[in-house]
Write a protein that holds these residues in place. Structure first.
Motif, mmCIF file in Angstrom:
data_model
loop_
_atom_site.group_PDB
_atom_site.id
_atom_site.type_symbol
_atom_site.label_atom_id
_atom_site.label_comp_id
_atom_site.label_asym_id
_atom_site.label_seq_id
_atom_site.Cartn_x
_atom_site.Cartn_y
_atom_site.Cartn_z
ATOM 1 N N THR A 1 -21.594 33.429 21.679
ATOM 2 C CA THR A 1 -21.235 32.126 21.131
ATOM 3 C C THR A 1 -20.560 31.310 22.215
ATOM 4 O O THR A 1 -19.607 31.772 22.840
ATOM 5 C CB THR A 1 -20.302 32.270 19.921
ATOM 6 N N LEU A 2 -21.045 30.113 22.457
ATOM 7 C CA LEU A 2 -20.534 29.241 23.509
ATOM 8 C C LEU A 2 -19.327 28.442 23.029
ATOM 9 O O LEU A 2 -18.966 28.456 21.861
ATOM 10 C CB LEU A 2 -21.642 28.287 23.963
ATOM 11 N N GLY A 3 -18.735 27.700 23.962
ATOM 12 C CA GLY A 3 -17.763 26.686 23.605
ATOM 13 C C GLY A 3 -16.320 27.012 23.915
ATOM 14 O O GLY A 3 -15.864 28.143 23.713
ATOM 15 N N TRP A 4 -15.586 25.971 24.438
ATOM 16 C CA TRP A 4 -14.148 26.077 24.687
ATOM 17 C C TRP A 4 -13.376 24.880 24.124
ATOM 18 O O TRP A 4 -12.324 25.056 23.530
ATOM 19 C CB TRP A 4 -13.866 26.214 26.191
ATOM 20 N N ASP A 5 -13.854 23.682 24.354
ATOM 21 C CA ASP A 5 -13.137 22.486 23.885
ATOM 22 C C ASP A 5 -13.174 22.404 22.361
ATOM 23 O O ASP A 5 -14.252 22.423 21.759
ATOM 24 C CB ASP A 5 -13.817 21.219 24.428
ATOM 25 N N LEU A 6 -12.016 22.260 21.741
ATOM 26 C CA LEU A 6 -12.006 22.113 20.293
ATOM 27 C C LEU A 6 -10.806 21.288 19.842
ATOM 28 O O LEU A 6 -9.785 21.199 20.513
ATOM 29 C CB LEU A 6 -11.994 23.481 19.598
ATOM 30 N N SER A 7 -10.984 20.679 18.680
ATOM 31 C CA SER A 7 -9.901 19.977 17.999
ATOM 32 C C SER A 7 -10.042 20.258 16.517
ATOM 33 O O SER A 7 -11.166 20.279 15.989
ATOM 34 C CB SER A 7 -9.970 18.465 18.266
ATOM 35 N N GLY A 8 -8.923 20.493 15.840
ATOM 36 C CA GLY A 8 -9.012 20.816 14.428
ATOM 37 C C GLY A 8 -7.642 20.928 13.783
ATOM 38 O O GLY A 8 -6.647 20.407 14.290
ATOM 39 N N VAL A 9 -7.599 21.642 12.674
ATOM 40 C CA VAL A 9 -6.397 21.766 11.862
ATOM 41 C C VAL A 9 -6.039 23.240 11.710
ATOM 42 O O VAL A 9 -6.899 24.068 11.387
ATOM 43 C CB VAL A 9 -6.607 21.130 10.473
ATOM 44 N N SER B 1 -15.579 31.128 21.946
ATOM 45 C CA SER B 1 -16.509 31.014 20.816
ATOM 46 C C SER B 1 -16.198 29.800 19.956
ATOM 47 O O SER B 1 -16.107 29.878 18.728
ATOM 48 C CB SER B 1 -16.479 32.303 19.972
ATOM 49 N N ALA B 2 -16.053 28.658 20.607
ATOM 50 C CA ALA B 2 -15.621 27.444 19.909
ATOM 51 C C ALA B 2 -16.741 26.753 19.147
ATOM 52 O O ALA B 2 -16.461 25.845 18.369
ATOM 53 C CB ALA B 2 -14.989 26.469 20.902
ATOM 54 N N TYR B 3 -18.004 27.135 19.370
ATOM 55 C CA TYR B 3 -19.089 26.556 18.573
ATOM 56 C C TYR B 3 -19.061 27.219 17.198
ATOM 57 O O TYR B 3 -19.897 28.048 16.861
ATOM 58 C CB TYR B 3 -20.447 26.826 19.219
ATOM 59 N N ALA B 4 -18.094 26.867 16.400
ATOM 60 C CA ALA B 4 -17.883 27.524 15.121
ATOM 61 C C ALA B 4 -17.089 26.622 14.204
ATOM 62 O O ALA B 4 -16.501 25.621 14.636
ATOM 63 C CB ALA B 4 -17.153 28.855 15.324
ATOM 64 N N GLU B 5 -17.054 26.987 12.935
ATOM 65 C CA GLU B 5 -16.268 26.225 11.968
ATOM 66 C C GLU B 5 -14.812 26.650 11.969
ATOM 67 O O GLU B 5 -13.919 25.862 11.645
ATOM 68 C CB GLU B 5 -16.876 26.384 10.577
ATOM 69 N N VAL B 6 -14.547 27.931 12.305
ATOM 70 C CA VAL B 6 -13.192 28.467 12.358
ATOM 71 C C VAL B 6 -13.053 29.276 13.643
ATOM 72 O O VAL B 6 -13.928 30.076 13.976
ATOM 73 C CB VAL B 6 -12.887 29.356 11.134
ATOM 74 N N VAL B 7 -11.949 29.065 14.364
ATOM 75 C CA VAL B 7 -11.720 29.733 15.643
ATOM 76 C C VAL B 7 -10.314 30.313 15.665
ATOM 77 O O VAL B 7 -9.348 29.633 15.284
ATOM 78 C CB VAL B 7 -11.903 28.756 16.823
#
Length: 309
Positions: free
Chosen positions: A60-68, A95-101
């Motif tokens: 699962t790819l991804g690092w940049d994220l913003s959320g709650v 694994s930031a390409y996800a709904e929950v991290v």
């Protein structure tokens, strides 16, 4: 929960949505309900199998994220309901390409209300790379002459603004179609790399930030003043080039971005002062991540691409 997982290398469907169990946070972690995910060219290279930074696919790819924040049971840093953003775990898989991290609390900071989730998700990788290169490594100060290669790109357009905030005179290379864009960001001089050789157009530069690669770092030898400093985000392990710089009495540094909440808070301060904005060229809904990667593969982006969840 849906996650985006690599399934093939080079096939028409580059990424696939699959089901996976919800992650559980460790004692030093928080669980973040993701609102937006920033895309970076590095992820396209990983997807294509260019180097095994986080292992071999599927991953699962991804690092940049913003959320709650959804859970923060064992850390005092955040509470459920806090809006946060960051670049957790790099270079390990976040694994930031996800709904929950699940992310280390130390790798996140509070998102200011003035910064939308989309822009917050676009900022960490490029912002931290530019900050660590210009502030931590090069120590740019007022009056320095700074050359930013690739000023219209993700790292470059943020670097222009950081250098200006530090009081530097900023020169940048950019294609003619991006001239107005980089001038609006504060660039004092713009060199159209398609028609002008920068080595003949600029001299006596204190700091060069290379975001392009190829022979850019080597050619930048000719534009630095004695004692000048090249910082590269793309050729940090070129031992022969390091030796050439040292032989010429110049400094050479490679920046490999690290999670850094202090620098993130510095970026937030610039945003709140109106001295920094991250440009998002386009957003895609989460389920259209393959379309986003196709655009990422084309290159020559203006700023960043972001997935919305």
């Amino acid at each position: 929960m849906r996650v985006i997982t690599q399934r093939t290398l080079g096939g028409p469907e580059v990424l696939t949505v699959v089901d996976a169990p919800e992650p559980r946070p460790l004692p030093t972690e928080v669980l973040v309900r993701v609102a937006a995910i920033g895309l970076n060219p590095l992820e396209a290279r990983l997807r294509a199998g260019e180097f095994p930074l986080i292992g071999r696919p599927p991953f699962t790819l991804g690092w940049d994220l913003s959320g709650v924040v959804e859970e923060a049971a064992q850390t005092w840093r955040f509470r459920p309901g806090d809006e946060v953003f960051g670049m957790p775990l790099f270079p390990r898989a976040a694994s930031a390409y996800a709904e929950v991290v699940a992310a280390p609390a130390l790798h996140l900071v509070r998102k200011p209300a003035s910064l939308p989730h989309v822009e917050a998700a676009a900022l960490p990788v490029v912002g931290l790379t530019a900050w660590q290169g210009l502030v931590d490594l090069a120590g740019v100060t007022e009056g320095d002459r700074v050359l930013v290669h690739g000023g219209g790109g993700g790292v470059g357009h943020v670097a222009i603004q950081i250098a200006k905030a530090l009081g530097a005179y900023v020169i940048t290379t950019a294609g003619g179609s991006k001239r107005a864009f980089v001038e609006e960001l504060g660039a004092d001089e713009v060199i159209d790399y398609r028609t002008v050789d920068f080595t003949g157009a600029v001299r006596d530069v204190d700091v060069v930030l290379d975001t392009i690669g190829g022979d850019t770092a080597e050619r930048s030898l000719d534009v630095l003043r004695p004692g000048g400093h090249l910082v590269t985000a793309v050729a940090e392990e070129d031992a022969k080039l390091v030796a050439r710089y040292e032989a010429a009495g110049l400094r050479f540094s490679g920046v490999a971005v690290d999670p850094d909440p202090v620098a993130l808070r510095g970026l937030v301060a610039l945003v709140e002062q109106g001295r920094l904005r991250v440009h998002v060229q386009r957003t895609f809904p989460f389920e259209r991540v393959a379309d986003a990667h196709r655009l990422l593969d084309e290159g020559h982006l203006r700023g960043k691409l972001v997935l919305t969840v």
